[in-house]
Design a protein around this motif. Structure first.
Motif, PDB file in Angstrom:
ATOM      1  N   ASP A  36       0.876  -1.161   0.000  1.00  0.00           N
ATOM      2  CA  ASP A  36       0.000   0.000   0.000  1.00  0.00           C
ATOM      3  C   ASP A  36       0.917   1.216   0.000  1.00  0.00           C
ATOM      4  O   ASP A  36       1.475   1.588   1.031  1.00  0.00           O
ATOM      5  CB  ASP A  36      -0.901  -0.016   1.239  1.00  0.00           C
ATOM      6  N   LEU A  37       1.091   1.809  -1.159  1.00  0.00           N
ATOM      7  CA  LEU A  37       2.037   2.917  -1.272  1.00  0.00           C
ATOM      8  C   LEU A  37       1.570   4.153  -0.508  1.00  0.00           C
ATOM      9  O   LEU A  37       2.396   4.969  -0.091  1.00  0.00           O
ATOM     10  CB  LEU A  37       2.266   3.252  -2.747  1.00  0.00           C
ATOM     11  N   ASP A  38       0.270   4.296  -0.352  1.00  0.00           N
ATOM     12  CA  ASP A  38      -0.218   5.407   0.469  1.00  0.00           C
ATOM     13  C   ASP A  38       0.233   5.237   1.917  1.00  0.00           C
ATOM     14  O   ASP A  38       0.623   6.203   2.591  1.00  0.00           O
ATOM     15  CB  ASP A  38      -1.741   5.483   0.398  1.00  0.00           C
ATOM     16  N   GLU A  39       0.204   4.000   2.412  1.00  0.00           N
ATOM     17  CA  GLU A  39       0.677   3.733   3.774  1.00  0.00           C
ATOM     18  C   GLU A  39       2.172   4.014   3.872  1.00  0.00           C
ATOM     19  O   GLU A  39       2.643   4.620   4.846  1.00  0.00           O
ATOM     20  CB  GLU A  39       0.383   2.283   4.152  1.00  0.00           C
ATOM     21  N   TRP A  40       2.929   3.555   2.859  1.00  0.00           N
ATOM     22  CA  TRP A  40       4.373   3.808   2.858  1.00  0.00           C
ATOM     23  C   TRP A  40       4.652   5.303   2.893  1.00  0.00           C
ATOM     24  O   TRP A  40       5.512   5.772   3.655  1.00  0.00           O
ATOM     25  CB  TRP A  40       4.987   3.182   1.610  1.00  0.00           C
ATOM     26  N   MET A  41       3.927   6.076   2.072  1.00  0.00           N
ATOM     27  CA  MET A  41       4.138   7.514   2.018  1.00  0.00           C
ATOM     28  C   MET A  41       3.796   8.168   3.354  1.00  0.00           C
ATOM     29  O   MET A  41       4.489   9.089   3.818  1.00  0.00           O
ATOM     30  CB  MET A  41       3.282   8.103   0.893  1.00  0.00           C
ATOM     31  N   HIS A  42       2.740   7.680   3.991  1.00  0.00           N
ATOM     32  CA  HIS A  42       2.334   8.222   5.289  1.00  0.00           C
ATOM     33  C   HIS A  42       3.441   8.007   6.329  1.00  0.00           C
ATOM     34  O   HIS A  42       3.749   8.910   7.127  1.00  0.00           O
ATOM     35  CB  HIS A  42       1.040   7.549   5.743  1.00  0.00           C
ATOM     36  N   LEU A  43       4.046   6.829   6.311  1.00  0.00           N
ATOM     37  CA  LEU A  43       5.117   6.524   7.263  1.00  0.00           C
ATOM     38  C   LEU A  43       6.349   7.394   7.012  1.00  0.00           C
ATOM     39  O   LEU A  43       6.979   7.877   7.955  1.00  0.00           O
ATOM     40  CB  LEU A  43       5.498   5.049   7.165  1.00  0.00           C
ATOM     41  N   VAL A  44       6.693   7.619   5.746  1.00  0.00           N
ATOM     42  CA  VAL A  44       7.860   8.441   5.425  1.00  0.00           C
ATOM     43  C   VAL A  44       7.621   9.891   5.824  1.00  0.00           C
ATOM     44  O   VAL A  44       8.494  10.544   6.409  1.00  0.00           O
ATOM     45  CB  VAL A  44       8.188   8.331   3.914  1.00  0.00           C
ATOM     46  N   LEU A  45       6.444  10.399   5.531  1.00  0.00           N
ATOM     47  CA  LEU A  45       6.129  11.781   5.922  1.00  0.00           C
ATOM     48  C   LEU A  45       6.078  11.927   7.442  1.00  0.00           C
ATOM     49  O   LEU A  45       6.267  13.020   7.977  1.00  0.00           O
ATOM     50  CB  LEU A  45       4.798  12.202   5.305  1.00  0.00           C
ATOM     51  N   GLY A  46       5.830  10.794   8.114  1.00  0.00           N
ATOM     52  CA  GLY A  46       5.806  10.812   9.575  1.00  0.00           C
ATOM     53  C   GLY A  46       7.175  10.726  10.208  1.00  0.00           C
ATOM     54  O   GLY A  46       7.278  10.741  11.446  1.00  0.00           O
ATOM     55  N   GLY A  47       8.228  10.621   9.398  1.00  0.00           N
ATOM     56  CA  GLY A  47       9.584  10.660   9.946  1.00  0.00           C
ATOM     57  C   GLY A  47      10.379   9.379   9.797  1.00  0.00           C
ATOM     58  O   GLY A  47      11.570   9.353  10.139  1.00  0.00           O
ATOM     59  N   GLU A  48       9.792   8.320   9.285  1.00  0.00           N
ATOM     60  CA  GLU A  48      10.547   7.079   9.120  1.00  0.00           C
ATOM     61  C   GLU A  48      11.341   7.127   7.821  1.00  0.00           C
ATOM     62  O   GLU A  48      10.977   7.819   6.864  1.00  0.00           O
ATOM     63  CB  GLU A  48       9.605   5.881   9.126  1.00  0.00           C
ATOM     64  N   THR A  49      12.458   6.398   7.813  1.00  0.00           N
ATOM     65  CA  THR A  49      13.258   6.331   6.592  1.00  0.00           C
ATOM     66  C   THR A  49      12.531   5.461   5.565  1.00  0.00           C
ATOM     67  O   THR A  49      11.677   4.651   5.927  1.00  0.00           O
ATOM     68  CB  THR A  49      14.641   5.721   6.871  1.00  0.00           C
ATOM     69  N   PRO A  50      12.868   5.607   4.273  1.00  0.00           N
ATOM     70  CA  PRO A  50      12.246   4.740   3.265  1.00  0.00           C
ATOM     71  C   PRO A  50      12.433   3.258   3.563  1.00  0.00           C
ATOM     72  O   PRO A  50      11.526   2.457   3.332  1.00  0.00           O
ATOM     73  CB  PRO A  50      12.954   5.149   1.973  1.00  0.00           C
ATOM     74  N   GLU A  51      13.612   2.864   4.070  1.00  0.00           N
ATOM     75  CA  GLU A  51      13.849   1.453   4.394  1.00  0.00           C
ATOM     76  C   GLU A  51      12.964   0.996   5.550  1.00  0.00           C
ATOM     77  O   GLU A  51      12.384  -0.098   5.519  1.00  0.00           O
ATOM     78  CB  GLU A  51      15.324   1.235   4.742  1.00  0.00           C
ATOM     79  N   GLN A  52      12.855   1.840   6.591  1.00  0.00           N
ATOM     80  CA  GLN A  52      11.997   1.481   7.728  1.00  0.00           C
ATOM     81  C   GLN A  52      10.538   1.372   7.301  1.00  0.00           C
ATOM     82  O   GLN A  52       9.830   0.443   7.702  1.00  0.00           O
ATOM     83  CB  GLN A  52      12.147   2.528   8.830  1.00  0.00           C
ATOM     84  N   ALA A  53      10.098   2.322   6.464  1.00  0.00           N
ATOM     85  CA  ALA A  53       8.711   2.287   6.002  1.00  0.00           C
ATOM     86  C   ALA A  53       8.452   1.038   5.162  1.00  0.00           C
ATOM     87  O   ALA A  53       7.387   0.422   5.255  1.00  0.00           O
ATOM     88  CB  ALA A  53       8.399   3.549   5.199  1.00  0.00           C
ATOM     89  N   ALA A  54       9.435   0.658   4.341  1.00  0.00           N
ATOM     90  CA  ALA A  54       9.263  -0.547   3.524  1.00  0.00           C
ATOM     91  C   ALA A  54       9.136  -1.786   4.403  1.00  0.00           C
ATOM     92  O   ALA A  54       8.294  -2.656   4.150  1.00  0.00           O
ATOM     93  CB  ALA A  54      10.446  -0.687   2.565  1.00  0.00           C
ATOM     94  N   ARG A  55       9.964  -1.862   5.449  1.00  0.00           N
ATOM     95  CA  ARG A  55       9.867  -3.022   6.356  1.00  0.00           C
ATOM     96  C   ARG A  55       8.537  -3.040   7.085  1.00  0.00           C
ATOM     97  O   ARG A  55       7.952  -4.122   7.284  1.00  0.00           O
ATOM     98  CB  ARG A  55      11.029  -2.999   7.347  1.00  0.00           C
ATOM     99  N   ARG A  56       8.039  -1.869   7.476  1.00  0.00           N
ATOM    100  CA  ARG A  56       6.727  -1.801   8.122  1.00  0.00           C
ATOM    101  C   ARG A  56       5.631  -2.294   7.195  1.00  0.00           C
ATOM    102  O   ARG A  56       4.606  -2.823   7.648  1.00  0.00           O
ATOM    103  CB  ARG A  56       6.427  -0.359   8.556  1.00  0.00           C
ATOM    104  N   CYS A  57       5.838  -2.115   5.882  1.00  0.00           N
ATOM    105  CA  CYS A  57       4.865  -2.581   4.890  1.00  0.00           C
ATOM    106  C   CYS A  57       5.166  -4.010   4.433  1.00  0.00           C
ATOM    107  O   CYS A  57       4.601  -4.482   3.437  1.00  0.00           O
ATOM    108  CB  CYS A  57       4.874  -1.646   3.675  1.00  0.00           C
ATOM    109  N   ARG A  58       6.078  -4.684   5.172  1.00  0.00           N
ATOM    110  CA  ARG A  58       6.454  -6.073   4.874  1.00  0.00           C
ATOM    111  C   ARG A  58       6.981  -6.203   3.450  1.00  0.00           C
ATOM    112  O   ARG A  58       6.595  -7.090   2.699  1.00  0.00           O
ATOM    113  CB  ARG A  58       5.270  -7.021   5.090  1.00  0.00           C
TER     114      ARG A  58
END
Length: 306
Positions: free
Chosen positions: A234-256
């Protein structure tokens, strides 16, 4: 050329006693004159009897087109003994050139070729659907048709037919070769640049889908999933996590998932905002020259696709 002198032709080594040596090298030795007289006599006999060394190419062209449904151009060339360039000219080149007549021996050689129509268990023919979808998916990733042709060892015409043609049967060996290449390249990032961008634009214009759009790419009843959760992301979820301060790698792991999968999904779903977020983060934080160069290419890709 003086009598019996050696051949001086820049691209050939003509032998004495041949018409080529008589004509091209102007040799007038006895064997060369005999060869020239024999050729002239043969031409006169054919003219007087209504025969010709050349025949219309229509029959050869029709049979060649039939063979192309089941054989590659290279296979036809090996079986017939005719050079692939000559075969391409008979079929017709992309710029409109096409042989109107062919030599009788060429016609006989091509007509003698028969397609292998044994069953799949004997290395025969299978439906091309999965093969076509895999090739189109690789183009959608950014692999160009030319690079796929080189890696597969196909002719450019064969690759074009597989990408753009209607469903046909292909050799099992062709299916397996494309399947192995797809398994290899789907785990790698295509070389960045305008060629990759152009390949993705071609895929987008034709409505071709990436690997992640299919649960079973060989299933003829399946339709591609082109929704926001293609690849399970869910790229919208990934974008939300990055805008919230997580790195792209961390956001990707959160999105499994992985950063590479995020990039591929962003390309396939037309999300330049995701690609720009990855590139800008890399430029802000990385000191590694290769990573910076890749980020700059990513930004150039977004600009080219706009």
């Amino acid at each position: 050329m003086t009598l019996n002198a050696a051949c001086t032709h820049p691209r050939a080594r003509h032998q004495h006693g041949t018409y080529a040596c008589y004509q091209r090298d102007e040799c007038r030795c006895e064997p060369c004159r005999t060869a020239a007289n024999r050729r002239a006599k043969t031409a006169r006999v054919r003219a007087e009897t209504g025969q010709s060394a050349l025949v219309p190419a229509d029959r050869t062209r029709a049979h060649l087109a039939t063979l192309m449904d089941t054989l590659t151009m290279g296979q036809i060339a090996r079986r017939s003994g005719i050079h692939p360039t000559a075969l391409h000219l008979i079929l017709g080149t992309p710029d409109g050139r096409r042989s109107k007549r062919v030599a009788r021996k060429t016609e006989r050689a091509v007509l003698a070729v028969r397609a292998n129509r044994h069953g799949p268990e004997r290395g025969g023919l299978v439906d091309s659907l999965g093969t076509q979808r895999r090739l189109r998916a690789l183009v959608a990733m950014g692999w160009t048709a030319r690079s796929l042709t080189a890696r597969l060892g196909f002719s450019s015409r064969t690759t074009h037919l597989l990408l753009h043609g209607s469903r046909i049967e292909v050799l099992v060996s062709t299916r397996d070769r494309v399947r192995d290449l797809c398994a290899e390249l789907s785990r790698r990032t295509p070389p960045a640049g305008r060629h990759a961008t152009r390949a993705r634009n071609v895929a987008r214009a034709h409505g071709w889908h990436g690997i992640g759009a299919w649960d079973d790419i060989d299933d003829p009843t399946e339709t591609p999933d082109v929704g926001v959760k293609e690849r399970g992301l869910d790229l919208d979820e990934w974008m939300h996590l990055v805008l919230g301060g997580e790195t792209p790698e961390q956001a990707a792991r959160r999105c499994r998932s992985s950063s590479w999968d995020v990039q591929q999904a962003a390309r396939e779903q037309g999300r330049p905002d995701v690609l720009r977020a990855i590139a800008e983060y890399t430029l802000r934080t990385s000191t590694h020259g290769t990573s910076i160069h890749h980020a700059e290419l990513l930004l150039a890709e977004i600009k080219d696709a706009a």
